[in-house]
Motif scaffolding. Structure first.
Motif, mmCIF file in Angstrom:
data_model
loop_
_atom_site.group_PDB
_atom_site.id
_atom_site.type_symbol
_atom_site.label_atom_id
_atom_site.label_comp_id
_atom_site.label_asym_id
_atom_site.label_seq_id
_atom_site.Cartn_x
_atom_site.Cartn_y
_atom_site.Cartn_z
ATOM 1 N N UNK A 156 -4.804 -7.588 5.874
ATOM 2 C CA UNK A 156 -4.640 -6.196 5.464
ATOM 3 C C UNK A 156 -4.843 -6.080 3.961
ATOM 4 N N UNK A 157 -5.272 -4.910 3.559
ATOM 5 C CA UNK A 157 -5.366 -4.541 2.146
ATOM 6 C C UNK A 157 -4.533 -3.281 1.998
ATOM 7 N N UNK A 158 -3.920 -3.106 0.831
ATOM 8 C CA UNK A 158 -3.066 -1.935 0.693
ATOM 9 C C UNK A 158 -3.059 -1.390 -0.721
ATOM 10 N N UNK A 159 -2.726 -0.108 -0.803
ATOM 11 C CA UNK A 159 -2.454 0.569 -2.054
ATOM 12 C C UNK A 159 -1.055 1.142 -1.911
ATOM 13 N N UNK A 160 -0.166 0.759 -2.813
ATOM 14 C CA UNK A 160 1.217 1.256 -2.777
ATOM 15 C C UNK A 160 1.390 2.328 -3.849
ATOM 16 N N UNK A 161 2.188 3.332 -3.524
ATOM 17 C CA UNK A 161 2.437 4.407 -4.469
ATOM 18 C C UNK A 161 3.889 4.856 -4.390
ATOM 19 N N UNK A 162 4.278 5.643 -5.397
ATOM 20 C CA UNK A 162 5.602 6.261 -5.427
ATOM 21 C C UNK A 162 5.365 7.758 -5.600
#
Length: 131
Positions: A50-56
């Protein structure tokens, strides 16, 4: 002995040979991005990778914290696909962006059409004061 272009040895040495036993090219299948708002991330998955972009999300300000692409997927545009998806979502929701992630920051600098999404200091202060 002097080599000439017509020499069969020279042609043989420089001719590409692709026997049928060579492995085929890796799959060019591009997994699609899925937004998982409950986990505050955008993700691409295929098999066990998996590849991911995390945000708040703070009010109307989205802070992109981190982008991760596994080594086997690097260089195939997956990080860009994740960032584009996050920016498109932010624009549709009328959110502003803070790019703490170096990759996302560089992506926005390379693609100035997304610059209007960047949060100003007043956006950040306004959201903090409202909390």
């Amino acid at each position: 002995m002097r080599w000439r272009r017509s020499d069969s040895n020279l042609r043989r040495r420089h001719s590409p040979i692709f026997p049928s036993s060579y492995p085929s090219q890796p799959s060019l299948h591009v997994p699609s991005v899925v937004h998982e708002p409950d986990h505050t991330r955008f993700v691409l998955t295929e098999n066990d990778d998996f590849a991911e972009l995390r945000y708040r999300l703070d009010g109307s300000v989205v802070t992109i914290i981190h982008t991760f692409v596994p080594g086997v997927w690097r260089g195939r545009g997956f990080a860009a696909q994740l960032v584009k998806s996050a920016l498109t979502w932010a624009a549709a929701e009328d959110f502003r962006i803070i790019a703490e992630c170096d990759y996302a920051d560089g992506f926005i600098r390379r693609h100035p059409s997304y610059a209007h999404l960047l949060a100003t200091r007043s956006d950040s202060i306004r959201e903090t004061d409202l909390s």
